[in-house]
Design an enzyme around this catalytic site. Structure first.
Site, PDB file in Angstrom:
ATOM      1  N   SER A 128     -15.867 131.964  -9.055  1.00 30.12           N
ATOM      2  CA  SER A 128     -14.545 132.187  -8.237  1.00 30.12           C
ATOM      3  C   SER A 128     -13.300 131.854  -9.128  1.00 30.12           C
ATOM      4  O   SER A 128     -13.320 131.399  -9.932  1.00 30.12           O
ATOM      5  CB  SER A 128     -14.925 130.299  -7.515  1.00 30.12           C
ATOM      6  OG  SER A 128     -13.755 130.299  -6.842  1.00 30.12           O
ATOM      7  N   TYR A 152      -9.273 135.781  -5.090  1.00 35.82           N
ATOM      8  CA  TYR A 152      -8.423 135.267  -3.815  1.00 35.82           C
ATOM      9  C   TYR A 152      -7.122 135.748  -3.873  1.00 35.82           C
ATOM     10  O   TYR A 152      -6.767 135.800  -5.143  1.00 35.82           O
ATOM     11  CB  TYR A 152      -8.562 133.743  -3.679  1.00 35.82           C
ATOM     12  CG  TYR A 152      -9.618 133.130  -3.074  1.00 35.82           C
ATOM     13  CD1 TYR A 152     -10.221 133.536  -2.086  1.00 35.82           C
ATOM     14  CD2 TYR A 152     -10.195 131.857  -3.836  1.00 35.82           C
ATOM     15  CE1 TYR A 152     -11.122 132.734  -1.232  1.00 35.82           C
ATOM     16  CE2 TYR A 152     -11.097 131.042  -3.188  1.00 35.82           C
ATOM     17  CZ  TYR A 152     -11.781 131.604  -2.000  1.00 35.82           C
ATOM     18  OH  TYR A 152     -12.738 130.827  -1.332  1.00 35.82           O
ATOM     19  N   THR A 178     -12.839 137.890  -1.489  1.00 35.73           N
ATOM     20  CA  THR A 178     -13.053 137.300  -0.259  1.00 35.73           C
ATOM     21  C   THR A 178     -11.960 137.298   0.779  1.00 35.73           C
ATOM     22  O   THR A 178     -10.809 136.903   0.635  1.00 35.73           O
ATOM     23  CB  THR A 178     -13.229 135.807  -0.661  1.00 35.73           C
ATOM     24  OG1 THR A 178     -14.272 135.666  -1.618  1.00 35.73           O
ATOM     25  CG2 THR A 178     -13.556 134.801   0.331  1.00 35.73           C
ATOM     26  N   LYS A 242     -16.433 140.431   0.546  1.00 33.67           N
ATOM     27  CA  LYS A 242     -17.377 139.281   0.825  1.00 33.67           C
ATOM     28  C   LYS A 242     -16.576 138.432   2.374  1.00 33.67           C
ATOM     29  O   LYS A 242     -15.292 138.160   2.398  1.00 33.67           O
ATOM     30  CB  LYS A 242     -17.368 138.194  -0.183  1.00 33.67           C
ATOM     31  CG  LYS A 242     -17.861 136.873   0.281  1.00 33.67           C
ATOM     32  CD  LYS A 242     -18.436 135.934  -1.058  1.00 33.67           C
ATOM     33  CE  LYS A 242     -18.829 134.565  -0.767  1.00 33.67           C
ATOM     34  NZ  LYS A 242     -17.983 133.429  -0.314  1.00 33.67           N
ATOM     35  N   HIS A 266     -18.692 132.006   4.772  1.00 34.81           N
ATOM     36  CA  HIS A 266     -17.890 131.105   4.024  1.00 34.81           C
ATOM     37  C   HIS A 266     -18.698 129.523   4.101  1.00 34.81           C
ATOM     38  O   HIS A 266     -18.079 128.698   3.816  1.00 34.81           O
ATOM     39  CB  HIS A 266     -16.574 130.924   4.125  1.00 34.81           C
ATOM     40  CG  HIS A 266     -15.729 130.639   2.973  1.00 34.81           C
ATOM     41  ND1 HIS A 266     -14.949 131.626   2.304  1.00 34.81           N
ATOM     42  CD2 HIS A 266     -15.616 129.543   2.314  1.00 34.81           C
ATOM     43  CE1 HIS A 266     -14.397 131.008   1.304  1.00 34.81           C
ATOM     44  NE2 HIS A 266     -14.614 129.850   1.197  1.00 34.81           N
TER      45      HIS A 266
HETATM   46  C1  LIG Z   1     -17.672 123.518  -2.468  1.00 35.01           C
HETATM   47  C2  LIG Z   1     -17.638 125.116  -2.057  1.00 35.01           C
HETATM   48  C3  LIG Z   1     -16.601 125.960  -2.590  1.00 35.01           C
HETATM   49  C4  LIG Z   1     -16.423 127.273  -2.261  1.00 35.01           C
HETATM   50  N1  LIG Z   1     -15.781 127.943  -2.624  1.00 35.01           N
HETATM   51  C5  LIG Z   1     -15.611 129.411  -2.701  1.00 35.01           C
HETATM   52  C6  LIG Z   1     -14.733 130.211  -3.265  1.00 35.01           C
HETATM   53  O1  LIG Z   1     -13.958 129.709  -4.195  1.00 35.01           O
HETATM   54  N2  LIG Z   1     -14.588 131.476  -3.255  1.00 35.01           N
HETATM   55  C7  LIG Z   1     -15.508 132.076  -2.373  1.00 35.01           C
HETATM   56  O2  LIG Z   1     -15.518 133.098  -1.889  1.00 35.01           O
HETATM   57  N3  LIG Z   1     -16.399 131.337  -1.574  1.00 35.01           N
HETATM   58  C8  LIG Z   1     -16.341 129.915  -1.725  1.00 35.01           C
HETATM   59  N4  LIG Z   1     -17.388 129.163  -1.074  1.00 35.01           N
HETATM   60  C9  LIG Z   1     -18.363 129.847  -0.174  1.00 35.01           C
HETATM   61  C10 LIG Z   1     -19.592 130.132  -0.825  1.00 35.01           C
HETATM   62  O3  LIG Z   1     -19.320 131.462  -1.647  1.00 35.01           O
HETATM   63  C11 LIG Z   1     -20.639 130.819  -0.002  1.00 35.01           C
HETATM   64  O4  LIG Z   1     -20.282 131.712   0.987  1.00 35.01           O
HETATM   65  C12 LIG Z   1     -21.332 129.774   0.644  1.00 35.01           C
HETATM   66  O5  LIG Z   1     -21.250 128.446   0.136  1.00 35.01           O
HETATM   67  C13 LIG Z   1     -22.857 129.959   1.278  1.00 35.01           C
HETATM   68  O6  LIG Z   1     -23.366 129.049   1.988  1.00 35.01           O
HETATM   69  P1  LIG Z   1     -24.408 127.682   1.290  1.00 35.01           P
HETATM   70  O7  LIG Z   1     -23.451 126.963   0.528  1.00 35.01           O
HETATM   71  O8  LIG Z   1     -24.887 127.475   2.530  1.00 35.01           O
HETATM   72  O9  LIG Z   1     -25.452 128.405   0.465  1.00 35.01           O
HETATM   73  C14 LIG Z   1     -17.696 127.826  -1.380  1.00 35.01           C
HETATM   74  C15 LIG Z   1     -18.661 127.152  -0.843  1.00 35.01           C
HETATM   75  C16 LIG Z   1     -18.676 125.952  -1.083  1.00 35.01           C
HETATM   76  C17 LIG Z   1     -19.951 125.100  -0.584  1.00 35.01           C
END
Ligand SMILES: Cc1cc2nc3c(=O)[nH]c(=O)nc-3n(C[C@H](O)[C@H](O)[C@H](O)COP(=O)(O)O)c2cc1C
Length: 381
Positions: A128, A152, A178, A242, A266
């Site tokens: 990330s 981002y 993203t 994404k 997300h």
């Molecule tokens: C705590 C947390 C922080 C996240 N931070 C980002 C991020 O910085 N960038 C991003 O593209 N997606 C982020 N996501 C989304 C994840 O990349 C992903 O799409 C998602 O967690 C998938 O679902 P799951 O947690 O049910 O496996 C984040 C998700 C979580 C749970």
């Protein structure tokens, strides 16, 4: 004989190791999450576990995979292997680590530990932008294993462009844009907790406050399709978009220069009542069939959101995903065991996937074709 009477096992009960703190002899993500919640600050748990609005999309994501049913093939003499390639990089498994922010809140090793854990499992990590270690530090921790960098839009376009260039220079194999976060989703738990990064942890890819260029104007419209090709050129990397949930958007991204599209809501953290990945995936796969990426190859499609079992992963592959990515399961794995915890989650889910593939007569990820699944329950398709 000790004379002790053994407790009779309940029907179907899996024998547990004598040490009650030892992990169970199969991938028990609920148990892992329980153990992680017990050691984390409650506001951090809320940040990691929570979603936007009523958290309906958060709750539906895993359930949606389970509205599909597998149609096993028999008498195929198959022992499954999970090895595949992602944008040309060889990986041992189509199960990767989704980008998630602030990993040092889970474990002091943060993204460095996740990178080592993913490499040990032969899995791809997507790092990330909102990491507690810099783009270069995490690249070094992969030890040469393939990794992608997620971008981002930053408060200044010049800084965003600079990060994209640094990702290319640091040896990442793809840049993941993203696009489902033009603004932050309303996450009620975080608003209630007034959540902020704990003192002592840094946003390693953000410039120091004194160095910050002026923020983008309030009327900044954010990224547009033309940015896809622009970032590919700037970074010298293939671009993955994404956060795509529609076929028309997927085609537009590919025509704008994307090599791959990542179906994602997300983790239910942005739009509530959004279509789950398990339902958007077939539409996206259908739409990009016949399109070619910038290098003339097929367009790869990935999916995430609520993937928790080997069967979920096999459904996703059968629906046309080349890989699935895990968010929260790796959060809890990192919390409980650092790099080893991440490896355990990835290797555990990969093992479940291989086992389910063998049971379904599927030899390789490419052998998971749409005939392997049928819709069950909901009838929106
Ligand atoms: C705590 C947390 C922080 C996240 N931070 C980002 C991020 O910085 N960038 C991003 O593209 N997606 C982020 N996501 C989304 C994840 O990349 C992903 O799409 C998602 O967690 C998938 O679902 P799951 O947690 O049910 O496996 C984040 C998700 C979580 C749970």
């Amino acid at each position: 004989m000790t004379g002790q009477t053994q407790r009779r096992r309940a029907p179907g009960e899996v024998p547990r190791a004598a040490d009650p703190t030892a992990p169970p002899p199969f991938l028990d993500l609920d148990d892992l999450e329980r153990r992680a919640r017990a050691v984390l600050d409650p506001a951090v748990v809320d940040y990691y576990a929570g979603g936007a609005g009523t958290e309906t999309s958060l709750a539906e994501a895993p359930v949606a995979w389970r509205t599909w049913r597998l149609r096993p093939r028999v008498l195929r003499g198959v022992t499954a292997t999970t090895a595949t390639t992602l944008l040309g990089s060889a990986v041992a498994t189509p199960v990767g680590v989704a980008p998630w922010a602030y990993q040092a809140m889970a474990h002091p090793g943060g993204e460095l530990a996740t990178a080592r854990g993913a490499a040990a499992a032969g899995a791809l990590m997507c790092v990330s932008t909102s990491a507690n270690h810099s783009v270069e530090e995490v690249a070094a921790a992969t030890g040469g294993a393939p990794a992608w960098f997620q971008l981002y839009a930053q408060h200044s376009p010049a800084h965003t462009d600079d990060l994209a260039r640094r990702a290319g220079d640091a040896g990442y194999r793809a840049l993941v844009l993203t696009v489902d976060l033009p603004v932050l989703g309303r996450r009620h738990r975080d608003l209630r907790n007034d959540f902020a990064l704990p003192a002592g942890l840094r946003m390693a890819n953000h410039p120091a406050p004194d160095d910050r260029p002026p923020p983008a104007a309030d009327d900044d419209p954010g990224w547009v399709l033309a940015d896809v090709g622009r970032f590919a050129e700037l970074s010298g990397l293939p671009v993955v978009v994404k956060g795509v949930l529609r076929g028309d958007d997927a085609v537009a991204c590919v025509q704008a220069g994307a090599s791959a599209v990542w179906v994602s809501a997300h983790g239910g953290r942005q739009v509530d009542l959004v279509v789950p990945s398990a339902h958007a995936l077939p539409e996206v796969v259908d739409a990009v069939r016949g399109e070619t990426g910038p290098d003339g190859g097929d367009v790869e499609v990935y999916a995430d959101g609520g993937v928790r079992t080997g069967s979920d992963a096999l459904v996703a592959l059968a629906l046309g995903a080349r890989a699935v990515f895990l968010g929260r399961p790796t959060v809890w794995g990192l919390t409980c065991g650092g790099a080893d915890g991440v490896t355990a989650v990835l290797a555990g889910l990969t093992g479940e996937l291989a086992h389910t593939m063998t049971l379904c007569g599927v030899a390789t990820p490419a052998g998971a074709t749409p005939d392997l699944v049928t819709r069950y329950g909901w009838t929106t398709r």
